[in-house]
Design an enzyme around this catalytic site. Structure first.
Site, PDB file in Angstrom:
ATOM      1  N   GLY A 185       0.802  -1.224   0.000  1.00  0.00           N
ATOM      2  CA  GLY A 185       0.000   0.000   0.000  1.00  0.00           C
ATOM      3  C   GLY A 185       0.827   1.263   0.000  1.00  0.00           C
ATOM      4  O   GLY A 185       1.652   1.458   0.878  1.00  0.00           O
ATOM      5  N   SER A 186       0.667   2.126  -0.995  1.00  0.00           N
ATOM      6  CA  SER A 186       1.576   3.252  -1.101  1.00  0.00           C
ATOM      7  C   SER A 186       1.103   4.246  -2.151  1.00  0.00           C
ATOM      8  O   SER A 186       0.017   4.120  -2.714  1.00  0.00           O
ATOM      9  CB  SER A 186       2.969   2.745  -1.462  1.00  0.00           C
TER      10      SER A 186
END
Length: 221
Positions: A185-186
């Site tokens: 997640g980013s």
């Protein structure tokens, strides 16, 4: 094809899943518990494999275009005052990656890396306005033949705890080449010159090394 940054996690997960399957098969008598545990283990393995997939995307470098560095959704298109390197106004295009997206970072343009720096920081959710300046992140600047210097930031999200950045100052890089990885997640911010034309819209889904993010502005405009 899987990214090299996921090799240890994939191998460890595989052995854990095999152990769960064997233990539940021979030591759990209740069918619903055995099947539930086995299905959950297999789903975990599938999710890990999905996260670390690394599809090959051959690119013919185009000096007139900036390509998406990652897969995801465009969440920000705005003019900002960039204070770390450029210290002037830039067009920022931010792409959010969910855990289901390919998390390989690819060079958006060909050129020479002139700046590469890691910043420790917080782990705010990736779409938070302050994540660009307060989260764990890397900033990379590439000098390109047509756009001059462009930048990108790999920004860790609430789940991410490790950013992998391959960019080294002085290195010659090619559009579409593997530039790093962000785990779980980013977001990636592109920092572009004001005189380029943004070719994507908010909420548009983009594909790394495929979708054109910006192009050279026609001098007649």
């Amino acid at each position: 094809m899987f990214h090299k940054e996921g090799q240890k996690i994939i191998i460890a997960t595989f052995f854990i899943v095999v152990a769960i399957l064997l233990v539940t098969q021979f030591y759990i008598d209740l069918d619903w518990i055995r099947w539930s545990a086995q299905i959950a283990a297999l789903i975990l393995l599938i999710l890990i494999l999905q996260f670390f997939r690394n599809p090959k995307r051959p690119v013919t470098p185009n000096f007139d275009e900036i390509l998406a560095p990652v897969d995801g959704k465009v969440v920000v298109i705005e003019e900002i005052e960039e204070t770390e390197y450029f210290k002037d106004k830039r067009k920022q295009v931010s792409i959010f990656m969910s855990p289901l997206n390919v998390h390989v970072t690819r060079y958006a343009a060909s050129g020479t890396v002139t700046y590469s720096k890691y910043h420790p920081g917080k782990y705010l959710v990736a779409w938070h306005p302050k994540s660009s300046t307060e989260n764990e992140r890397t900033t990379v600047i590439v000098h390109t033949p047509k756009f001059g210097e462009i930048g990108y930031r790999q920004i860790a999200g609430a789940l991410a705890r490790r950013i992998v950045n391959y960019a080294e100052e002085g290195e010659q890089v090619t559009q579409g080449q593997d530039a790093g990885f962000i785990k779980f997640g980013s977001r990636v911010d592109l920092l572009l010159p004001l005189d380029c034309d943004i070719t994507v819209k908010l909420d548009q889904k983009v594909v790394g090394a495929r979708t054109c993010i910006a192009s050279i502005r026609n001098k007649d405009d």
